[in-house]
Design a protein around this motif. Structure first.
Motif, PDB file in Angstrom:
ATOM      1  N   ARG A   1       0.837  -1.206   0.000  1.00 17.82           N
ATOM      2  CA  ARG A   1       0.000   0.000   0.000  1.00 17.82           C
ATOM      3  C   ARG A   1       0.876   1.264   0.000  1.00 17.82           C
ATOM      4  NH1 ARG A   1      -5.447   1.102   1.539  1.00 17.82           N
ATOM      5  NH2 ARG A   1      -5.895  -1.038   2.084  1.00 17.82           N
ATOM      6  N   LEU A   2       1.917   1.237   0.817  1.00 24.89           N
ATOM      7  CA  LEU A   2       2.817   2.396   0.879  1.00 24.89           C
ATOM      8  C   LEU A   2       3.501   2.629  -0.474  1.00 24.89           C
ATOM      9  CD1 LEU A   2       4.513   1.781   4.353  1.00 24.89           C
ATOM     10  CD2 LEU A   2       2.774   3.508   3.798  1.00 24.89           C
ATOM     11  N   ILE A   3       3.915   1.544  -1.089  1.00 22.90           N
ATOM     12  CA  ILE A   3       4.643   1.654  -2.366  1.00 22.90           C
ATOM     13  C   ILE A   3       3.747   2.282  -3.441  1.00 22.90           C
ATOM     14  CG2 ILE A   3       5.631   0.308  -4.275  1.00 22.90           C
ATOM     15  CD1 ILE A   3       6.718  -1.659  -2.125  1.00 22.90           C
ATOM     16  N   ILE A   4       2.543   1.751  -3.570  1.00 19.39           N
ATOM     17  CA  ILE A   4       1.662   2.244  -4.644  1.00 19.39           C
ATOM     18  C   ILE A   4       1.244   3.698  -4.387  1.00 19.39           C
ATOM     19  CG2 ILE A   4      -0.587   1.970  -5.772  1.00 19.39           C
ATOM     20  CD1 ILE A   4       1.466  -0.150  -6.623  1.00 19.39           C
ATOM     21  N   GLU A   5       0.892   4.010  -3.145  1.00 21.65           N
ATOM     22  CA  GLU A   5       0.478   5.383  -2.848  1.00 21.65           C
ATOM     23  C   GLU A   5       1.625   6.355  -3.111  1.00 21.65           C
ATOM     24  OE1 GLU A   5      -2.432   6.594  -2.347  1.00 21.65           O
ATOM     25  OE2 GLU A   5      -1.743   8.650  -1.962  1.00 21.65           O
TER      26      GLU A   5
ATOM     27  N   GLY B   1      -2.707  -1.028  -7.116  1.00 15.44           N
ATOM     28  CA  GLY B   1      -2.460  -0.270  -8.343  1.00 15.44           C
ATOM     29  C   GLY B   1      -3.748  -0.046  -9.109  1.00 15.44           C
ATOM     30  N   SER B   2      -4.586  -1.077  -9.143  1.00 19.13           N
ATOM     31  CA  SER B   2      -5.842  -0.959  -9.888  1.00 19.13           C
ATOM     32  C   SER B   2      -6.797   0.003  -9.192  1.00 19.13           C
ATOM     33  CB  SER B   2      -6.480  -2.328 -10.079  1.00 19.13           C
ATOM     34  OG  SER B   2      -6.928  -2.831  -8.851  1.00 19.13           O
ATOM     35  N   GLN B   3      -6.704   0.072  -7.875  1.00 22.08           N
ATOM     36  CA  GLN B   3      -7.589   0.984  -7.140  1.00 22.08           C
ATOM     37  C   GLN B   3      -7.137   2.435  -7.239  1.00 22.08           C
ATOM     38  OE1 GLN B   3      -7.362  -0.612  -3.169  1.00 22.08           O
ATOM     39  NE2 GLN B   3      -8.527  -2.450  -3.681  1.00 22.08           N
ATOM     40  N   ARG B   4      -5.837   2.621  -7.384  1.00 21.38           N
ATOM     41  CA  ARG B   4      -5.285   3.959  -7.203  1.00 21.38           C
ATOM     42  C   ARG B   4      -4.873   4.661  -8.491  1.00 21.38           C
ATOM     43  NH1 ARG B   4      -3.991   8.533  -6.530  1.00 21.38           N
ATOM     44  NH2 ARG B   4      -2.807   9.442  -4.816  1.00 21.38           N
ATOM     45  N   MET B   5      -4.370   3.916  -9.450  1.00 23.32           N
ATOM     46  CA  MET B   5      -3.831   4.568 -10.654  1.00 23.32           C
ATOM     47  C   MET B   5      -4.973   5.002 -11.572  1.00 23.32           C
ATOM     48  SD  MET B   5      -0.574   4.720 -10.485  1.00 23.32           S
ATOM     49  CE  MET B   5       0.334   4.222  -9.024  1.00 23.32           C
ATOM     50  N   PRO B   6      -4.871   6.192 -12.152  1.00 27.34           N
ATOM     51  CA  PRO B   6      -5.927   6.658 -13.063  1.00 27.34           C
ATOM     52  C   PRO B   6      -6.214   5.647 -14.175  1.00 27.34           C
ATOM     53  CG  PRO B   6      -4.373   8.422 -12.603  1.00 27.34           C
ATOM     54  CD  PRO B   6      -3.828   7.204 -11.929  1.00 27.34           C
ATOM     55  N   LEU B   7      -5.178   4.965 -14.635  1.00 27.74           N
ATOM     56  CA  LEU B   7      -5.390   3.944 -15.671  1.00 27.74           C
ATOM     57  C   LEU B   7      -4.857   2.604 -15.166  1.00 27.74           C
ATOM     58  CD1 LEU B   7      -6.210   3.271 -18.645  1.00 27.74           C
ATOM     59  CD2 LEU B   7      -3.845   3.747 -19.277  1.00 27.74           C
TER      60      LEU B   7
ATOM     61  N   GLY C   1       3.808  10.709  -9.241  1.00 27.69           N
ATOM     62  CA  GLY C   1       3.453  10.988 -10.629  1.00 27.69           C
ATOM     63  C   GLY C   1       3.190   9.778 -11.508  1.00 27.69           C
ATOM     64  N   ALA C   2       3.315   8.569 -10.962  1.00 27.14           N
ATOM     65  CA  ALA C   2       2.954   7.392 -11.756  1.00 27.14           C
ATOM     66  C   ALA C   2       1.452   7.454 -12.011  1.00 27.14           C
ATOM     67  CB  ALA C   2       3.319   6.112 -11.003  1.00 27.14           C
ATOM     68  N   ASP C   3       1.039   7.162 -13.248  1.00 22.13           N
ATOM     69  CA  ASP C   3      -0.376   7.325 -13.550  1.00 22.13           C
ATOM     70  C   ASP C   3      -1.015   6.126 -14.242  1.00 22.13           C
ATOM     71  OD1 ASP C   3       0.935   7.653 -15.914  1.00 22.13           O
ATOM     72  OD2 ASP C   3       0.386   9.745 -16.204  1.00 22.13           O
ATOM     73  N   ALA C   4      -0.274   5.044 -14.383  1.00 23.49           N
ATOM     74  CA  ALA C   4      -0.875   3.846 -14.992  1.00 23.49           C
ATOM     75  C   ALA C   4      -0.260   2.609 -14.363  1.00 23.49           C
ATOM     76  CB  ALA C   4      -0.638   3.844 -16.492  1.00 23.49           C
ATOM     77  N   PHE C   5      -1.095   1.638 -14.076  1.00 24.61           N
ATOM     78  CA  PHE C   5      -0.595   0.353 -13.570  1.00 24.61           C
ATOM     79  C   PHE C   5      -0.984  -0.716 -14.567  1.00 24.61           C
ATOM     80  CE2 PHE C   5      -0.135  -3.541 -11.354  1.00 24.61           C
ATOM     81  CZ  PHE C   5       0.841  -3.328 -10.389  1.00 24.61           C
ATOM     82  N   ILE C   6       0.005  -1.428 -15.076  1.00 33.05           N
ATOM     83  CA  ILE C   6      -0.275  -2.541 -15.984  1.00 33.05           C
ATOM     84  C   ILE C   6       0.055  -3.808 -15.201  1.00 33.05           C
ATOM     85  CG2 ILE C   6       0.077  -3.462 -18.289  1.00 33.05           C
ATOM     86  CD1 ILE C   6      -0.664  -0.452 -18.185  1.00 33.05           C
ATOM     87  N   GLY C   7      -0.895  -4.717 -15.127  1.00 32.28           N
ATOM     88  CA  GLY C   7      -0.691  -5.853 -14.238  1.00 32.28           C
ATOM     89  C   GLY C   7      -0.813  -7.202 -14.906  1.00 32.28           C
ATOM     90  N   TYR C   8      -0.086  -8.145 -14.370  1.00 29.84           N
ATOM     91  CA  TYR C   8      -0.300  -9.555 -14.635  1.00 29.84           C
ATOM     92  C   TYR C   8      -0.074 -10.238 -13.293  1.00 29.84           C
ATOM     93  CZ  TYR C   8      -0.609 -14.058 -16.805  1.00 29.84           C
ATOM     94  OH  TYR C   8      -1.033 -15.317 -17.136  1.00 29.84           O
ATOM     95  N   PRO C   9      -1.028 -11.085 -12.863  1.00 22.57           N
ATOM     96  CA  PRO C   9      -0.940 -11.592 -11.491  1.00 22.57           C
ATOM     97  C   PRO C   9       0.271 -12.488 -11.261  1.00 22.57           C
ATOM     98  CG  PRO C   9      -3.075 -12.111 -12.516  1.00 22.57           C
ATOM     99  CD  PRO C   9      -2.183 -11.596 -13.596  1.00 22.57           C
TER     100      PRO C   9
END
Ligand code: TPP
Ligand code: SF4
Ligand code: MG
Lengths: 423, 374
Positions: B16-20, B45-51, B26-34
């Motif tokens: 949580r600390l890392i993503i916030e 990342g999915s909750q917080r990043m604009p994209l 200024g990071a604005d997109a999270f691209i994920g693969y589990p």
């Protein structure tokens, strides 16, 4: 002759290469559509077709072999101004190694156009067989003809959801067709068929493109799908991940004297992590420093479920637990998972369900029937028991946590209270 | 911290600390693969990043990130070795293209799929050598929850300011552990200011022309200047070249950029104990055990210093300078081949160096104490 899109007339291909025709017609199509070159982003793959970049007046992005569609997709996801156009150039080789990227872009119906330069082989690396090489076609690696037939790229792309998919021969003026494809809203892919003079023509003498295409069993044509182009539906976002964390004050006392490491373990589905969380949160409102981590098999719904907790009056750096000071075990799964640790305990306390045989251990063993209130409540019950027996946290602190979290009616608190009376 | 401090005490996990922190920087997109143990980072990342985008694999993840970065976004992702391995060619691409992004690498036990839910510190050697040509890819290693806050923002800042992919190296034991934490101790994070090529400039913009090692950035989605982004060997304009002087100078610049500029981005903790003749060196998750070990040794009357390197690649010389000023150096890291020392010294470690390693288990303070006293 240079054009608005091409800065040279001398394109970098071998004489007679179909890539030349595709490059000229693609740029001609963009011209016909009145695009400004700087509103076009050309993404090129690795392969002969990809060396076109330097001739283009558009933005150019030249990435890896097979990945250009995904790279272009990334640009498309940035949701550029709708008058921008992303065009990807890729070969049959790039298509083979990066097929997934095409399927994904088609599935999402991203705004972009892919022009597949299908010359039936890997040109740049010397004419080897690709996944789009037709049956019987000679390549440097299948001198007696490809023993397999190629993918039907158009069928796959159409099935994946592309707004437009088409297959044409790379002969004559194809700029109108390309203009039509480029104008599609959403994902469009056109497979342009050609033969590489340097390898394909040489290895398949006297065979005409027309005949090869007919024998390949992959028909020319258009396949369309009425679909809205991609939109990045994002759902609700948190504007701060920390602001909703409950900030707590010290409300209770703890009788913890020195740092304590504790293992709570039972079976999956029996509320172990929840119960351990109660200890941690109760400790927090009792002014203690806490660490907690869970451990369970990859299939989280079966087998053991263990939580490791450290409690201290001081800041905790190292949070690993080799031999715990205390263990709470509520089921056979939990015991099996922690048997070694318990056997290694030279002192401390083992709180264990009375249905289980306590292993040989230096810890003081306390048994109780935690499963009496049902398997699902065993871990929760054991936590209250732990509080009562040790005084490290108070049962009031645990009740307070449950109340704060609004879980009071989800847990059999009356039964637990009643059972605690006899402890 | 006293128990009844007036801070903002809560339970929080490092993910949580890392993503916030990255979002604020200024990071604005999270691209994920589990992948375990990076899944919490993906969730946040999915909750917080604009994209947020769910990629179908890790090669796609990196390619999408590169496309977004070329369009001016600052994408991040989180993975563990198996996913990272798939990303490597594309990380090289982004490195060559000079696109900003952060890859959070959560270490777990290898080789291969290894043990998904077991922590480890086995990926440093890979990170030191994962760019073809041996060029340094910046790697920051977090060794506490406080680091997860400050270094995460630093990783984003570095990525943007140096136009490069950056790895934030952490471990299962950090991102999947919840701790009591005082949020009031977290410093403010300023969003990183992005500088672009001055559109009013006369003359031709060249995508890889750099006056001070880092070329000015322009997204491919603007229409004032032509942008050429290239992962193949290229000249200042971004045009593919075999190996002419201008192109070689460009590749040389990539190396110089990170090595010279990263001096502004060196992070480490040095707890110097006056008169100490012994030094413990530890990074990442093991640094916590080292801190406890030092404290315990102090209580026993033994003076020992502690070095916690945080900028791991490229390793600054100051680490060697510090290490050389001690009679005995104990390096503790959770692998069995002492990757940190190997990175600094190659196959011949100085004779006064000792190693505390471990396989599949966290190194304990006791193990470090024993080696210090051996
Ligand atoms: C990951 C990776 N594997 C292999 C290669 C080598 N390679 C370069 S070009 C190419 C084939 C290109 O064939 P195609 O995409 O059909 O383009 P053409 O040259 O025929 O136009 C290959 C395999 C590479 N660059 N990257
Ligand atoms: S090798 Fe073949 S594909 Fe490549 S440029 Fe020459 S003719 Fe075209
Ligand atoms: Mg080909």
């Amino acid at each position: 002759m240079t054009t608005a899109f091409l800065n040279t007339d001398a394109l970098p291909y071998c004489k007679g290469c179909g890539h030349d025709l595709i490059a000229r017609n693609t740029t001609k199509a963009l011209d016909k559509l009145n695009y400004d070159p700087l509103d076009v982003i050309m993404v090129t793959d690795i392969g002969c077709h990809g060396i076109i970049d330097k001739c283009l007046n558009t933005h150019t992005v030249h990435g890896l072999h097979g990945r250009s569609v995904a790279l272009g997709a990334g640009i498309s996801f940035s949701n550029p101004d709708p008058n921008k156009k992303i065009v990807v150039f890729i070969g049959d080789g790039g298509t083979t190694i990066g097929l997934q990227h095409i399927m994904e872009a088609a599935r999402l119906n991203l705004n972009m156009t892919v022009v597949v330069h299908n010359n039936y082989l890997y040109g740049m690396t010397g004419g080897q067989t690709s996944g789009l090489t037709p049956y019987g076609f000679n390549t440097t690696t299948s001198a007696e003809g490809n023993p397999f037939s190629g993918y039907d790229l158009c069928a796959l792309t159409h099935a994946a959801g592309a707004a437009y998919t088409g297959r044409i021969m790379g002969i004559g003026d194809i700029s109108d067709k390309l203009a039509e494809v480029i104008s599609v809203k959403g994902f469009s892919l056109i497979e342009v068929l050609e033969i590489c003079p340097s390898y394909g023509v040489k290895l398949n003498p006297r065979r005409k493109l027309q005949e090869i295409v007919e024998k390949s069993g992959k028909p020319l044509g258009d396949w369309t799908r009425e679909r809205e182009p991609f939109e990045a539906h994002q759902g609700r976002k948190a504007d701060d991940l920390l602001s909703r964390l409950p900030i707590v004050k010290k409300m209770f006392n703890s009788y913890l004297k020195k740092p304590l490491s504790l293992v709570v373990s039972g079976s999956a589905g029996e509320g172990v992590q929840l119960a351990a969380g109660l200890i941690s949160k109760a400790a927090l409102i009792s002014g203690l420093h806490v660490t907690q981590k869970g451990s369970y098999p990859v299939t989280v719904g079966v087998g053991f479920s263990t939580a490791e907790i450290n409690l201290s009056n001081e800041h905790i750096h190292f949070h690993g637990i080799n031999v715990p000071d205390m263990a709470i075990i509520t089921s056979a799964d939990g015991l099996a998972h922690n048997r070694k640790k318990i056997e290694a305990m030279k002192e401390g306390m083992l709180i264990i369900d009375s249905s289980l045989n306590a292993p040989q251990t230096g810890a003081k063993v306390i048994q109780h029937d935690f499963r009496a209130l049902g398997a699902r409540n065993a871990a929760i019950f054991s936590v209250f028991f732990f509080a009562l027996k040790t005084g490290i946290i108070s049962t009031e602190a645990i009740f307070k946590v449950i109340e704060n979290e609004g879980k009071a009616d989800k847990l059999p608190l009356a039964k637990i209270k009643e059972a605690l009376v006899s402890v | 911290m006293p128990n009844n401090s007036k801070g903002k005490r809560t339970l929080v996990d490092a993910s949580r600390l890392i993503i916030e922190s990255m979002a604020r920087a200024g990071a604005d997109a999270f691209i994920g693969y589990p992948i375990t143990p990076a899944n919490l980072l993906y969730q946040y990342g999915s909750q917080r990043m604009p994209l947020m985008l769910a990629a179908p694999d890790e090669i796609t993840t990196l390619q999408w990130m590169a496309g977004l970065a070329a369009a001016g976004k600052v994408p991040i992702t989180a993975t563990s070795f198996p996913g990272y391995a798939l990303m490597i060619e594309s990380i090289n691409m982004a490195y060559m293209m000079e696109l900003p992004m952060v890859i959070i690498l959560v270490q777990r036990l290898g080789p291969a799929t290894g043990t998904a839910t077991c922590g480890a510190q086995g990926d440093l050697s890979l990170l030191r050598g994962n760019i073809s040509g041996g060029h340094p890819l910046p790697v920051f290693s977090t060794s506490s929850f406080a680091d997860c806050w400050t270094l995460s923002a630093k990783a984003v800042k570095t990525a943007i300011e140096l136009r490069t992919p950056v790895v934030l190296l952490t471990s299962k034991e950090e991102v999947m552990t919840t701790k009591s934490f005082d949020l009031a101790t977290l410093p403010e994070i300023e969003p990183v200011e992005r500088k672009y090529y001055d559109l009013k400039c006369d003359g031709k913009y060249k995508s890889y022309k750099a006056t001070d090692l880092v070329p000015d950035f322009l997204p491919v989605t603007q229409s004032n200047h032509q942008v050429r982004i290239n992962a193949s060997t290229h000249d200042k304009e971004g045009i593919l070249q075999h190996s002419n002087d201008e192109a070689m100078a460009n590749t040389q610049r990539l190396e110089d950029k990170i090595r010279q500029k990263l001096y502004d981005y060196i992070e480490y903790e040095y707890h110097e104990s006056k008169e100490a003749e012994k030094l413990v060196v530890s990074f990442g998750i093991t640094a916590a055990a080292a801190k406890d070990a030092i404290k315990e040794l102090e209580q026993q009357g033994e003076k020992v210093s502690l070095l916690i390197p945080k900028t791991l690649v490229p390793a600054p010389e100051v680490y060697i300078e510090i290490m050389e000023s001690y009679k005995t150096v104990v390096v503790a890291e959770e692998n069995i081949n002492n990757q940190f020392s190997e990175m600094l010294y190659g196959i011949r470690k100085p004779e006064n160096h000792r190693f505390v390693g471990s396989l599949g288990k966290m190194i304990t303070p006791q193990q470090i104490i024993e080696e210090v006293q051996a």
